[in-house]
Design a protein around this motif. Structure first.
Motif, PDB file in Angstrom:
ATOM      1  N   UNK A   1      34.434 -29.145 -31.257  1.00 48.22           N
ATOM      2  CA  UNK A   1      33.695 -30.744 -30.047  1.00 48.22           C
ATOM      3  C   UNK A   1      35.016 -31.142 -29.731  1.00 48.22           C
ATOM      4  N   UNK A   2      33.688 -31.649 -29.074  1.00 53.47           N
ATOM      5  CA  UNK A   2      34.240 -31.895 -27.318  1.00 53.47           C
ATOM      6  C   UNK A   2      33.298 -34.132 -27.358  1.00 53.47           C
ATOM      7  N   UNK A   3      34.296 -34.660 -27.227  1.00 53.40           N
ATOM      8  CA  UNK A   3      34.112 -36.116 -27.368  1.00 53.40           C
ATOM      9  C   UNK A   3      33.993 -36.883 -26.053  1.00 53.40           C
ATOM     10  N   UNK A   4      32.707 -37.798 -25.229  1.00 52.45           N
ATOM     11  CA  UNK A   4      33.462 -37.978 -24.265  1.00 52.45           C
ATOM     12  C   UNK A   4      32.986 -39.350 -24.648  1.00 52.45           C
ATOM     13  N   UNK A   5      33.532 -40.509 -23.713  1.00 53.50           N
ATOM     14  CA  UNK A   5      33.776 -41.976 -23.537  1.00 53.50           C
ATOM     15  C   UNK A   5      32.295 -42.619 -23.756  1.00 53.50           C
ATOM     16  N   UNK A   6      32.465 -43.358 -24.998  1.00 55.54           N
ATOM     17  CA  UNK A   6      31.037 -43.799 -24.234  1.00 55.54           C
ATOM     18  C   UNK A   6      30.415 -43.123 -25.532  1.00 55.54           C
TER      19      UNK A   6
END
Length: 759
Positions: free
Chosen positions: A69-74
């Motif tokens: 999993x990768x997460x992106x700001x906002x």
């Protein structure tokens, strides 16, 4: 993501932190950190619990090592209470096959907190393989994998050998349940084969404030099954994944990245050149501190970037690399940011403190609407917020959303500290004046005169202790509300040339007359009106009056230590540490300090759990880390922030250490270093701001601070650093719950009625 039935079941069994903590009890075998470098955590085996893997990030993009999993700001998905960080498949998750089987090789895994890189080293029969994984600090849309393969020399070079083959695997995980991605498209870029995929989140948070789903695009380098290197040579293979809301920016980052590793490391070193906290004589403690700052900075935006930075959406309790699940608080923002993480960040990295406040300014219009819909004035900030700023607390837990209103006061308290240490006029002009005064308007509309006591009550609230709900006159809530009101009075003066505030004296009148529960016989503060002595509480609440609210009472500390449940979150014991240090009880302070981290820090990568062993709760718990830093900075460092001065009182060494240095303390443009040793403490000045001349006082001597000055702090203090007044505005008295000391507000009216009755 936990389903609603599962969430409700958990909530029915345990009243959890913010109503959203997974309180599983697990026996987790922890790996050993074998490095003797305070900035490097190394191990021969990975944690058996995946949640204790370290994260990499740069404030724009983040992931946990070897996560799918990768997460992106906002980037969030889900309507209102279902909103959570949107999962992007980890097209950056590349594994060396030899690390998947661990046979016949023995990999070494290392997290370098100074360089901001995770490294895997495999010593093979014919080659040495090193994999570096990092979220680039300059090319911020990129997560980079670099794999170096070097052949080993052989005694007989004439022997025939085949090329060296290194098997690798890309493990992006399943299709995202949050984002509808189009089918990945291959194309050629220079000599590389790359892939791209764009998609949109399935649900926006709110149809009014976010009518359309958010688009996101990812590019990644094609990953082969094997890497091939000649038998007598070496090569570096580079793979990157880039992510952005803008497809063009994501592609440009993949195209333009050059001198990747060196540039990344330089940017990390620039951060540590600004500030640091150093422990001598205790390697374990030193590593924990370095780990905290690494994890914090990994979730904060880069200062220098290839592409323009995006809007920043704040620090959640588990950072940017987590937040897709219920147990990780879904990436939401709470009071944790302002009360627990903000103060230490402010003193060492004030530019990031401003970005944290900017998130609240960006969502102020939503806070205004929330106040209106609940029948109040000003700004009422939601208990949990994410992309839009609306209330996004899970449907399981309506009580915390309804009653835990002290978050608005906590935001004002952070603004108070920010103004005290920066005097940033530009911030005031561009929203600060409005933020502070509108929060005061909210509290003024919440306070109701009690005609029996002559005091203002604030009812229907919940304090930090979430075991007690819908209470009246929570002492913590009332005090942060009072400080909010006094701050607005002060800011009204600071802003009067360009911002019109309505009757600032009325704010001070209400603050002065707020009810503050106090038991004169037992000399302690009941947590709220009607609190029954002996009732167990969940976490630090009334003791927060001592710190950060700076009104310590020994009886509050001793009493609440006995009724706070041991399963509470990590930051509680840090606040008890500060209180005991302020009272001069070093022995009990040291005991609380050790309790604040020993059962919460998980090896080998110094990842904090929310709850004590064997329980876990949230993993990589920034809130606990923030409380721990405050125990060091404001407890053992003795630092106190006041509106018109900085105080250093009773600086001393943490237990089992021989030295403690805080370098790069920022105060009114000055750059200071506090060095605490066994025999003496020293304050050194690296730079000052001519706009705010500083004077040092120790009760006997007065010294003008200038670059190059070094002062030995003789005795325990207090030592005061002060500048000239700001615009000749009077600092508020900050006295709460003393209505009969001056005839204002209701007290004046009551006196008038009594006078009329006697005539």
């Amino acid at each position: 993501m936990l389903g609603l039935l599962a969430v409700a079941a958990i909530a029915a069994v345990v009243l959890t932190t913010r109503g959203a903590t997974h309180s599983t009890e697990e026996i987790v075998e922890e790996a050993e950190d074998v490095s003797d470098d305070p900035h490097i955590f190394s191990t021969h085996s990975l944690p058996t619990e995946a949640r204790f893997m370290p994260s990499i990030g740069n404030g724009h993009i983040a992931t946990n090592i070897f996560s799918d999993t990768v997460y992106l700001n906002g980037l969030y998905n889900g309507r209102k209470g279902e909103s959570h960080r949107a999962r992007i498949p980890a097209w950056a998750n590349i594994r060396l096959n030899s690390t998947l089987t661990h046979r016949p090789f023995a990999p070494i895994y290392s997290l370098n907190t100074r360089d901001g890189v995770f490294k895997v080293t495999v010593d093979r029969e014919r080659s040495m393989v090193t994999q570096r994984i990092y979220a680039h600090r300059f090319y911020t849309r990129a997560i980079v994998n670099q794999i170096e393969v070097y052949s080993k020399p052989y005694a007989d070079p004439n022997l025939t050998h085949h090329d060296i083959w290194i098997a690798i695997t890309l493990m992006p995980g399943p299709t995202s349940e949050d984002i509808v991605f189009e089918t990945p498209i291959p194309e050629k870029l220079d000599e590389r084969m790359i892939w791209s995929a764009c998609g949109k989140t399935k649900e926006s948070e709110d149809l009014v404030y976010q009518p359309l789903p958010v688009e996101v695009c990812a590019y990644w380098t094609s990953v082969p099954d094997h890497l091939v290197v000649p038998q007598h040579g070496g090569r570096v293979f580079t793979f990157a994944m880039t992510v952005d809301n803008n497809k063009t920016k994501a592609r440009q980052e993949l195209e333009e990245g050059e001198a990747l590793y060196q540039k990344h490391v330089r940017e990390w070193h620039k951060l540590y050149d600004q500030s640091s906290m150093t422990i001598e004589g205790n390697l374990k403690l030193s590593k924990i501190i370095n780990g905290i700052w690494y994890y914090f900075l990994s979730s904060l935006p880069s200062e220098s970037t290839n592409q323009p930075p995006e809007r920043f959406f704040g620090l959640s309790p588990t950072g940017l690399a987590r937040g897709g699940t219920f147990e990780d608080y879904e990436g939401h923002n709470f009071w944790d940011t302002e009360i627990w993480m903000f103060p230490s960040i402010l003193l060492l990295y004030p530019q990031y403190a401003q970005k944290l406040l900017q998130y609240r300014l960006d969502t102020a219009y939503v806070a205004s609407q929330l106040a209106k819909t609940t029948g109040h004035k000003g700004y009422r900030y939601p208990w949990e917020s994410a992309y839009t700023g609306i209330e996004v607390t899970q449907p399981c837990c309506p009580d915390v959303a309804e009653y835990e209103q002290h978050i608005s006061g906590c935001i004002a308290f952070a603004a108070r500290q920010y103004l005290a240490t920066t005097r940033n006029e530009d911030w005031l002009k561009h929203g600060g004046c409005s933020l502070v005064t509108h929060i005061a308007d909210f509290w003024a509309s919440r306070a109701v005169i009690n005609y029996t006591t002559g005091l203002y009550d604030i009812g229907n609230v919940m304090g930090p202790d979430e075991d007690h709900r819908n209470i009246t006159n929570s002492v913590f809530t009332n005090v942060v509300a009072g400080y909010s009101l006094y701050l607005a009075q002060y800011v009204a003066c600071l802003c009067k040339s360009y911002f019109l505030a309505k009757d600032p004296e009325s704010w001070a009148d209400i603050a002065w007359s707020l009810a503050l529960p106090y038991d004169e016989e037992l000399d302690y503060h009941p947590q709220f009106s009607g609190y029954s002595r002996g009732e167990q509480i969940k976490q630090a609440d009334a003791v927060l009056l001592g710190f950060p609210l700076q009104s310590t009472r020994a009886n509050d500390l001793s009493y609440y230590e006995g009724v706070t449940r041991g399963s509470g979150p990590a930051m509680t014991w840090s606040m008890h540490t500060v209180g005991h240090l302020q009272l001069g009880d070093t022995g009990q302070a040291n005991a609380m300090f050790n309790k604040s981290y020993e059962d919460y820090v998980r090896e080998p990568f110094k990842v904090w759990s929310e709850l004590r062993r064997p329980k876990i709760g949230a993993a990589n718990f920034f809130t606990g880390m923030g409380g721990f830093l405050q125990a060091l900075v404001f407890g053992y460092g003795g630092i106190r922030i006041h509106l018109d001065h900085l105080l250093i009182d009773k600086p001393q060494l943490p237990p089992d250490t021989s030295g403690f240095t805080i370098r790069g303390l920022k105060y009114l443009g000055a750059n200071l270093t506090l060095d605490i040793q066994e025999t003496q403490s020293t304050l050194s000045v690296a730079a000052v701001d001519d706009n705010w001349p500083l004077t040092y006082h120790d009760g006997r001597n007065q010294i003008r601070l200038a670059a190059g000055v070094s002062i030995t702090l003789a005795g325990e203090g207090p030592f005061t650093i002060k500048s000239v007044p700001w615009k000749d505005c009077k600092v508020p008295v900050d006295v709460i719950g003393k209505p009969y000391l001056r005839p204002t507000g209701f007290v004046m009216w009551k006196q008038q009625q009594q006078e009329k009755g006697s005539k």
